[in-house]
Enzyme design. Structure first.
Site, short mmCIF file in Angstrom:
data_model
loop_
_atom_site.label_atom_id
_atom_site.label_comp_id
_atom_site.label_asym_id
_atom_site.label_seq_id
_atom_site.Cartn_x
_atom_site.Cartn_y
_atom_site.Cartn_z
N CYS A 22 -57.94 -41.57 -4.29
CA CYS A 22 -57.11 -40.88 -3.33
C CYS A 22 -56.05 -39.78 -3.26
O CYS A 22 -56.46 -38.69 -3.11
CB CYS A 22 -56.47 -42.00 -2.13
SG CYS A 22 -58.31 -43.28 -1.50
P1 NAD Z 1 -66.76 -44.80 -2.74
O1 NAD Z 1 -67.27 -43.43 -3.09
O2 NAD Z 1 -66.60 -45.68 -3.08
O3 NAD Z 1 -68.47 -45.30 -1.46
C1 NAD Z 1 -68.92 -44.01 -0.46
C2 NAD Z 1 -70.30 -44.98 -0.72
O4 NAD Z 1 -70.68 -43.60 0.75
C3 NAD Z 1 -70.89 -44.47 -1.20
O5 NAD Z 1 -71.50 -45.88 -1.61
C4 NAD Z 1 -72.20 -43.47 -1.44
O6 NAD Z 1 -73.39 -43.74 -1.74
C5 NAD Z 1 -71.94 -43.67 0.54
N1 NAD Z 1 -72.82 -42.64 1.47
C6 NAD Z 1 -71.90 -41.03 0.88
N2 NAD Z 1 -72.75 -40.51 1.97
C7 NAD Z 1 -73.39 -41.34 3.09
C8 NAD Z 1 -73.88 -41.55 4.81
N3 NAD Z 1 -73.98 -40.14 4.90
N4 NAD Z 1 -75.15 -42.62 4.27
C9 NAD Z 1 -74.08 -43.88 4.01
N5 NAD Z 1 -73.77 -43.47 3.04
C10 NAD Z 1 -73.08 -42.88 2.63
O7 NAD Z 1 -66.09 -44.38 -1.77
P2 NAD Z 1 -64.68 -45.23 -1.34
O8 NAD Z 1 -63.52 -45.50 -2.36
O9 NAD Z 1 -65.40 -46.51 -0.45
O10 NAD Z 1 -64.00 -44.34 0.00
C11 NAD Z 1 -64.12 -44.01 1.09
C12 NAD Z 1 -62.93 -43.95 1.41
O11 NAD Z 1 -62.06 -44.19 2.31
C13 NAD Z 1 -62.55 -42.22 1.24
O12 NAD Z 1 -62.44 -41.10 2.29
C14 NAD Z 1 -61.21 -42.19 0.75
O13 NAD Z 1 -61.01 -41.70 0.62
C15 NAD Z 1 -61.11 -43.61 1.85
N6 NAD Z 1 -60.42 -44.64 1.36
C16 NAD Z 1 -60.59 -44.69 0.25
C17 NAD Z 1 -59.43 -45.65 -0.27
C18 NAD Z 1 -59.65 -46.69 -1.84
O14 NAD Z 1 -58.56 -47.03 -2.42
N7 NAD Z 1 -61.20 -46.35 -2.40
C19 NAD Z 1 -58.29 -46.26 -0.04
C20 NAD Z 1 -57.85 -45.37 0.94
C21 NAD Z 1 -58.53 -45.26 1.96
#
Ligand code: NAD
Length: 431
Positions: free
Chosen positions: A267
């Site tokens: 992030c």
């Molecule tokens: P991640 O990379 O762990 O997971 C994303 C998932 O989305 C993956 O499983 C991927 O295969 C899937 N994906 C991608 N494109 C897709 C589509 N078109 N259709 C269906 N699935 C699809 O990401 P994350 O860490 O969970 O983060 C997700 C969002 O949340 C980001 O924008 C991130 O900035 C935000 N966020 C993350 C955190 C954190 O701590 N990880 C905290 C707050 C906000």
């Protein structure tokens, strides 16, 4: 029973899915990664998050209220869909919206055929304006329907911390609801029934900015204390004593004041880049935010400078890195400072041994051949010329592990006084 779809089964999507299913919702996780889908349906999380494995297994093996699929048509059974896909950075720092656009397109195509009123809730972190300028137009284009009239949209930023993601969902500090209209906000709020956290209802673009401002502030706090630490070190002052003292001031607070090799993870680094890039696109030069990033990039090489001072040229020197994840209790190595350290050591010809309690499978994908993957801390420490501590896992805190060794600490893992008695040499990055 509420029927909910969640697009994207990563740290955000899957933890939200488990909690919502535990709270009695029927949840469909949609992910384009078929491997992920298979693992989830077997009750196995595709990443490490504290407490997730047992809770996912219980939910999946229980009443069948959580199912994963790659088929977007499954959305049509639900009336709320969360978008939780990744929003990484492009090489120029700007936000990569390709996953978001694809999700909006697929949802739009399903909405085109659906008869029920659907609310789409974006939880991915996106630059202010993205929902209004990209997501809603895409949904309208592919559904041939109108936002507000035929379906609705809200933005609900996620503030979870990896290592306590499940807890963060159930006990948030605040609930931010960016609403297209009151109907969308009311629908989303129903899901938080019983939560005691303050609720802030606002416009979608304000909610989008609240998330960036929050991460930018946390990053600033970290770079601030690292800069103070760098000054303290030159003056023989312990930055941790300083941090502990100023942390008592309720206007400052002690959290995010652990001086070291800086922030990483999925992030803060990419959100800082995206915000700076957006500001620049708007003709604004971000002096403060750019300095925060610069300080962060310059912190890990300080460890290597110390190693050079102790060992001379690093070519053929054996360096052990303990800790690869960007913080303890996660396997997430995205933008982890350890990656920057490994890259620089390899470019100088060092022999790099690594160990992390949870991140070994992930590091193996990135460096399959050119580093030595160790099975435990002792294996990494043995025969090494120098040890770099890059993540503060509790199992690295035992000073006796490092008897007679040169140790460079990037995270204040060890007590400096005790470490100096046991190690051949001990030094911290900014203490
Ligand atoms: P991640 O990379 O762990 O997971 C994303 C998932 O989305 C993956 O499983 C991927 O295969 C899937 N994906 C991608 N494109 C897709 C589509 N078109 N259709 C269906 N699935 C699809 O990401 P994350 O860490 O969970 O983060 C997700 C969002 O949340 C980001 O924008 C991130 O900035 C935000 N966020 C993350 C955190 C954190 O701590 N990880 C905290 C707050 C906000």
């Amino acid at each position: 029973m509420r029927d909910i779809s969640i697009i994207g089964s990563g740290y955000v999507g899957l933890t939200s899915a488990v909690i919502l299913a535990e709270n009695g919702c029927k949840v469909t996780c949609i992910d384009t990664d078929k491997n992920r889908v298979r693992q989830i349906n077997q009750g196995k999380p595709p990443f490490y998050e504290v407490g997730l494995e047992s809770r996912l297994a219980r939910i999946v093996n229980g009443k069948g209220i959580l199912k994963a699929s790659s088929d977007f048509e499954r959305i049509s059974n639900s009336n709320i869909t969360f978008i939780c896909v990744g929003t990484p950075c492009n090489s120029d720092g700007s936000i990569d919206l390709s996953y978001i656009k694809r999700s909006a397109t697929e949802i739009g195509l399903v909405l085109a055929k659906a008869n029920n009123y659907h609310t789409i809730v974006i939880r991915s972190t996106i630059i202010p304006g993205t929902t209004e300028e990209v997501i809603i137009p895409t949904l309208e284009k592919y559904s041939s329907k109108k936002a507000g009239r035929d379906f609705n949209v809200a933005f609900n930023p996620e503030f979870l911390q990896e290592d306590r993601a499940l807890h963060c969902f159930t006990s948030p500090d605040k609930i931010i609801i960016g609403e297209y209209d009151h109907r969308a906000g009311d629908k989303l709020l129903e899901l938080f029934n019983g939560f005691t956290a303050p609720v802030i209802r606002t416009s979608i673009r304000t909610a989008e900015m609240i998330k960036y401002a929050s991460n930018a502030f946390l990053a600033t706090k970290i770079s601030f204390i690292n800069e103070i630490g760098n000054i303290c070190k030159k003056m023989d002052i312990d930055v941790y004593e300083v941090a502990n003292a100023i942390g008592h001031d309720s206007r400052i607070g002690r959290k995010f004041l652990n001086a070291g090799i800086g922030f990483g993870g999925s992030c803060l680094p990419k959100d800082m880049e995206a915000l700076i890039s957006k500001a620049s696109e708007l003709g604004y030069k971000t002096e403060l935010l750019q300095s925060v990033v610069n300080i962060n990039i310059e912190q890990p090489p300080r460890l290597i400078e110390i190693a050079r001072e102790r060992l001379g040229q690093l070519e053929n020197k054996v360096i052990a890195i303990l800790g690869l994840a960007f913080k303890p209790k996660t396997d997430d190595i995205r933008h982890a400072p350890a990656l920057q350290i490994i890259g620089q050591l390899l470019s100088e010809g060092a022999i790099v041994k690594v160990y992390d309690p949870k991140a070994m499978p992930r590091i193996k994908q990135l460096f399959p051949n050119n580093i030595i993957l160790c099975s435990n801390a002792t294996h990494a420490i043995n025969d090494s010329d120098c040890i770099i501590l890059a993540t503060e896992w509790d199992e690295f805190r035992d000073e006796s592990l490092y008897a007679g060794k040169i140790v460079i600490d990037g995270r204040r893992v060890l007590d400096p006084e005790k470490a100096k008695q046991v190690c051949q040499y001990y030094e911290g990055v900014c203490w």
